[in-house]
Design an enzyme around this catalytic site. Structure first.
Site, PDB file in Angstrom:
ATOM      1  N   SER A 102      -3.595   7.186  14.248  1.00  0.00           N
ATOM      2  CA  SER A 102      -3.918   8.520  13.086  1.00  0.00           C
ATOM      3  C   SER A 102      -4.509   9.589  13.891  1.00  0.00           C
ATOM      4  CB  SER A 102      -5.451   7.910  12.303  1.00  0.00           C
ATOM      5  OG  SER A 102      -5.859   8.533  12.059  1.00  0.00           O
ATOM      6  N   TYR A 126     -14.494   4.165  11.101  1.00  0.00           N
ATOM      7  CA  TYR A 126     -13.009   3.827  10.455  1.00  0.00           C
ATOM      8  C   TYR A 126     -11.808   4.401  11.485  1.00  0.00           C
ATOM      9  CZ  TYR A 126      -8.163   5.394   9.351  1.00  0.00           C
ATOM     10  OH  TYR A 126      -7.113   5.211   9.071  1.00  0.00           O
ATOM     11  N   ASP A 146       0.043  -8.621   1.898  1.00  0.00           N
ATOM     12  CA  ASP A 146      -1.307  -7.765   1.089  1.00  0.00           C
ATOM     13  C   ASP A 146      -1.746  -8.875   0.930  1.00  0.00           C
ATOM     14  OD1 ASP A 146      -0.979  -4.612   0.489  1.00  0.00           O
ATOM     15  OD2 ASP A 146      -2.531  -5.593  -0.102  1.00  0.00           O
ATOM     16  N   LYS A 191      -9.748   2.422  14.599  1.00  0.00           N
ATOM     17  CA  LYS A 191      -8.302   3.075  14.767  1.00  0.00           C
ATOM     18  C   LYS A 191      -8.247   3.792  17.171  1.00  0.00           C
ATOM     19  CE  LYS A 191      -6.345   3.231  11.291  1.00  0.00           C
ATOM     20  NZ  LYS A 191      -5.628   1.894  10.906  1.00  0.00           N
ATOM     21  N   ASN A 198      -1.558  14.310   8.139  1.00  0.00           N
ATOM     22  CA  ASN A 198      -1.633  13.633   6.912  1.00  0.00           C
ATOM     23  C   ASN A 198      -0.553  13.023   5.586  1.00  0.00           C
ATOM     24  OD1 ASN A 198      -3.543  15.886   8.669  1.00  0.00           O
ATOM     25  ND2 ASN A 198      -4.983  14.903   6.208  1.00  0.00           N
ATOM     26  N   GLY A 207       0.810  -1.188   0.041  1.00  0.00           N
ATOM     27  CA  GLY A 207      -0.022   0.060   0.004  1.00  0.00           C
ATOM     28  C   GLY A 207       0.231   0.800   0.440  1.00  0.00           C
ATOM     29  N   ASN A 233      -8.789  12.136  -0.285  1.00  0.00           N
ATOM     30  CA  ASN A 233      -8.118  13.114   0.693  1.00  0.00           C
ATOM     31  C   ASN A 233      -7.755  14.399  -0.827  1.00  0.00           C
ATOM     32  OD1 ASN A 233      -8.246  11.745   2.908  1.00  0.00           O
ATOM     33  ND2 ASN A 233      -6.574  10.319   1.442  1.00  0.00           N
ATOM     34  N   LYS A 258      -9.566   1.872   5.078  1.00  0.00           N
ATOM     35  CA  LYS A 258      -8.995   3.583   5.248  1.00  0.00           C
ATOM     36  C   LYS A 258     -10.367   4.964   5.100  1.00  0.00           C
ATOM     37  CE  LYS A 258      -5.668   4.782   2.161  1.00  0.00           C
ATOM     38  NZ  LYS A 258      -4.406   5.327   1.099  1.00  0.00           N
TER      39      LYS A 258
HETATM   40  N1  LIG Z   1      -3.386   7.090   4.455  1.00  0.00           N
HETATM   41  C1  LIG Z   1      -4.289   8.351   5.091  1.00  0.00           C
HETATM   42  O1  LIG Z   1      -4.005   9.173   5.692  1.00  0.00           O
HETATM   43  C2  LIG Z   1      -3.925   7.451   6.523  1.00  0.00           C
HETATM   44  C3  LIG Z   1      -3.754   8.291   7.783  1.00  0.00           C
HETATM   45  C4  LIG Z   1      -4.072   7.560   9.144  1.00  0.00           C
HETATM   46  C5  LIG Z   1      -4.009   6.022   9.524  1.00  0.00           C
HETATM   47  N2  LIG Z   1      -3.619   5.906   8.393  1.00  0.00           N
HETATM   48  C6  LIG Z   1      -3.331   4.759   8.094  1.00  0.00           C
HETATM   49  O2  LIG Z   1      -1.879   3.905   7.514  1.00  0.00           O
HETATM   50  C7  LIG Z   1      -2.052   2.167   7.362  1.00  0.00           C
HETATM   51  C8  LIG Z   1      -1.875   2.210   5.607  1.00  0.00           C
HETATM   52  O3  LIG Z   1      -2.404   3.261   5.007  1.00  0.00           O
HETATM   53  P1  LIG Z   1      -2.079   3.867   3.379  1.00  0.00           P
HETATM   54  O4  LIG Z   1      -2.239   4.832   3.196  1.00  0.00           O
HETATM   55  O5  LIG Z   1      -1.187   3.186   3.022  1.00  0.00           O
HETATM   56  O6  LIG Z   1      -3.361   2.638   2.614  1.00  0.00           O
HETATM   57  P2  LIG Z   1      -3.419   1.109   1.728  1.00  0.00           P
HETATM   58  O7  LIG Z   1      -5.096   0.999   1.651  1.00  0.00           O
HETATM   59  O8  LIG Z   1      -2.493   2.270   0.563  1.00  0.00           O
HETATM   60  O9  LIG Z   1      -2.688  -0.018   2.409  1.00  0.00           O
HETATM   61  C9  LIG Z   1      -3.024  -0.567   3.168  1.00  0.00           C
HETATM   62  C10 LIG Z   1      -2.467  -1.336   1.811  1.00  0.00           C
HETATM   63  O10 LIG Z   1      -3.327  -3.276   3.329  1.00  0.00           O
HETATM   64  C11 LIG Z   1      -3.401  -3.729   2.431  1.00  0.00           C
HETATM   65  N3  LIG Z   1      -4.908  -4.894   3.119  1.00  0.00           N
HETATM   66  C12 LIG Z   1      -6.060  -4.024   3.863  1.00  0.00           C
HETATM   67  N4  LIG Z   1      -7.045  -5.000   4.145  1.00  0.00           N
HETATM   68  C13 LIG Z   1      -5.867  -6.042   4.401  1.00  0.00           C
HETATM   69  C14 LIG Z   1      -6.762  -7.931   4.692  1.00  0.00           C
HETATM   70  N5  LIG Z   1      -7.189  -8.358   4.591  1.00  0.00           N
HETATM   71  N6  LIG Z   1      -5.776  -8.535   4.083  1.00  0.00           N
HETATM   72  C15 LIG Z   1      -4.345  -7.735   3.875  1.00  0.00           C
HETATM   73  N7  LIG Z   1      -4.084  -6.309   2.852  1.00  0.00           N
HETATM   74  C16 LIG Z   1      -4.858  -6.071   3.185  1.00  0.00           C
HETATM   75  C17 LIG Z   1      -3.894  -3.198   0.757  1.00  0.00           C
HETATM   76  O11 LIG Z   1      -3.947  -3.977  -0.027  1.00  0.00           O
HETATM   77  C18 LIG Z   1      -3.019  -1.823   0.810  1.00  0.00           C
HETATM   78  O12 LIG Z   1      -2.255  -2.180  -0.348  1.00  0.00           O
HETATM   79  C19 LIG Z   1      -3.841   1.754   7.731  1.00  0.00           C
HETATM   80  O13 LIG Z   1      -3.723   1.138   9.064  1.00  0.00           O
HETATM   81  C20 LIG Z   1      -4.762   3.529   7.355  1.00  0.00           C
HETATM   82  O14 LIG Z   1      -5.529   2.899   8.150  1.00  0.00           O
HETATM   83  C21 LIG Z   1      -3.789   5.728   6.703  1.00  0.00           C
END
Ligand SMILES: NC(=O)c1ccc[n+]([C@@H]2O[C@H](COP(=O)([O-])OP(=O)(O)OC[C@H]3O[C@@H](n4cnc5c(N)ncnc54)[C@H](O)[C@@H]3O)[C@@H](O)[C@H]2O)c1
Length: 337
Positions: A125, A150, A31, A154, A179, A10, A199, A85
């Site tokens: 988050s 969501y 993943d 967290k 962010n 991700g 976003n 997310k």
């Molecule tokens: N991007 C943001 O703005 C943000 C802000 C705060 C927290 N977060 C947290 O950071 C983490 C990563 O966020 P991101 O932006 O990289 O998101 P993303 O969706 O790009 O990455 C998450 C990855 O997890 C994989 N995934 C989801 N469910 C799965 C499962 N059941 N089994 C295996 N793989 C699974 C998805 O395929 C994806 O590749 C998340 O936990 C998100 O909640 C993100």
């Protein structure tokens, strides 16, 4: 040392895999590709010269998680990114979010607790703070009732980890991101939002490239200097580096509590209009945008007090907003070319 990165393909996970490999860690990325593509592995390889080991596992499948950790008892730590997310989607389909963000976490913790090296980093988050009363936000600001499923996952996730660490060998660090934006400066990996981006920055770059007609700015009547909402935008590479530092803290047993919490932001708030102006400057492209009404659930402002991460972790965000936006723009141009 072998480190498991769930959600490793991700947005934030892939950048963290790069930084881990740059520091000599052996990475296994897990993943289910629900929100990423297997081609990310090639981008990581082009940056680091090494393709991480990848296993396509859905962490909601308890048996698959158990089987994985049975085969990898020599794991030194887990960085857990995998989650769904999208805030709006979580309101419409809460059980999907509770299943994916909670069940998967529980299964990973159950397996991890049985390992000799039970080090755990969790993606949390700043949404846990809601609209904090004081800016910048410190880690001891109170956690507010979540306004979306969501956000609730967290908060519950943090509680599950804290309860579990008390009675198992698990040591954990909870990282509360502000962010995250931008992409790797090589534009080999970046953010791949599915559908309409929720976003600001992906929406800006998609508008600038012509994929969206215009950007809607939700509200210009907030009590901020220019009336638009203020957030703390952190370059994803800085964020990724913080994970490596946090992991090293656990591996070197420097943590002073079983569960520690850190804010990860720049410490500076930027308004939506400031982000737009900065983007126009770095890209040289005027942006078609329109002020519309406030979006439900949005808060006025959130930016981090980063003193704890700076002093305790010895980590500081280094990139400017300009650099982060320039990298996001380079990535958008690359994927649309
Ligand atoms: N991007 C943001 O703005 C943000 C802000 C705060 C927290 N977060 C947290 O950071 C983490 C990563 O966020 P991101 O932006 O990289 O998101 P993303 O969706 O790009 O990455 C998450 C990855 O997890 C994989 N995934 C989801 N469910 C799965 C499962 N059941 N089994 C295996 N793989 C699974 C998805 O395929 C994806 O590749 C998340 O936990 C998100 O909640 C993100």
């Amino acid at each position: 040392m072998k480190i498991v990165v769930t959600g490793g393909l991700g947005f934030i996970g892939s950048h963290t895999v790069v930084e881990l490999q740059n520091q000599g860690f052996e990475v296994i990325a897990l993943d289910n590709l629900s929100n990423s593509s297997v081609t990310v592995l090639e981008g990581i390889e082009r940056i680091t010269g090494k393709k991480p080991v990848f296993e396509q596992i859905d962490l909601r499948e308890k048996a698959a998680v158990q089987d994985f950790f049975q085969r990898h008892k020599d794991v030194s730590g887990v960085i857990h990114f995998a989650a769904s997310k999208a805030v709006g989607e979580s309101v419409e389909n809460p059980l999907l979010y509770y299943e994916n963000n909670i069940n998967a976490l529980v299964y990973v913790l159950q397996s991890l607790a049985a390992l000799p090296q039970a080090h755990f980093i969790f993606s949390s988050s700043c949404t846990v703070y809601g609209q904090a009363k004081q800016m910048p936000i410190t880690e001891d600001a109170s956690v507010q009732p979540a306004i979306s499923p969501y956000g609730n996952t967290k908060q519950i996730g943090e509680e599950i980890i804290t309860d579990t660490a008390k009675v198992t060998g698990i040591n954990a660090i909870l990282l509360r991101y502000f962010n995250p934006i931008g992409s790797h400066p090589t534009a080999e990996i970046g953010e791949l939002p599915l559908g309409v981006p929720q976003n600001l920055v992906p929406f800006i770059t998609q508008t600038a490239i012509g994929l969206r007609e215009k950007l809607s700015v939700f509200g210009d009547d907030y009590p901020t200097p220019d009336g638009t909402a203020i957030r703390d935008y952190i370059h994803v590479v800085d964020l990724a580096k913080a994970h490596v530092v946090a992991l090293q803290r656990l591996l070197q047993q420097k943590n002073t509590e079983k569960v520690e919490t850190f804010n990860l932001g720049t410490g500076t708030g930027s308004s939506v209009l400031e982000v737009i102006k900065t983007f126009e400057k770095v890209s040289g492209k005027p942006l078609n945008y329109q002020i519309v009404g406030r979006r439900e659930g949005d808060i006025t402002e959130a930016y981090a007090n980063t003193d704890k991460a700076n002093t305790v972790l010895g980590w500081k965000a280094e990139s400017t907003l300009e650099e982060a936006l320039a990298s996001a723009w380079k990535w958008e141009q690359r994927i649309r070319s």
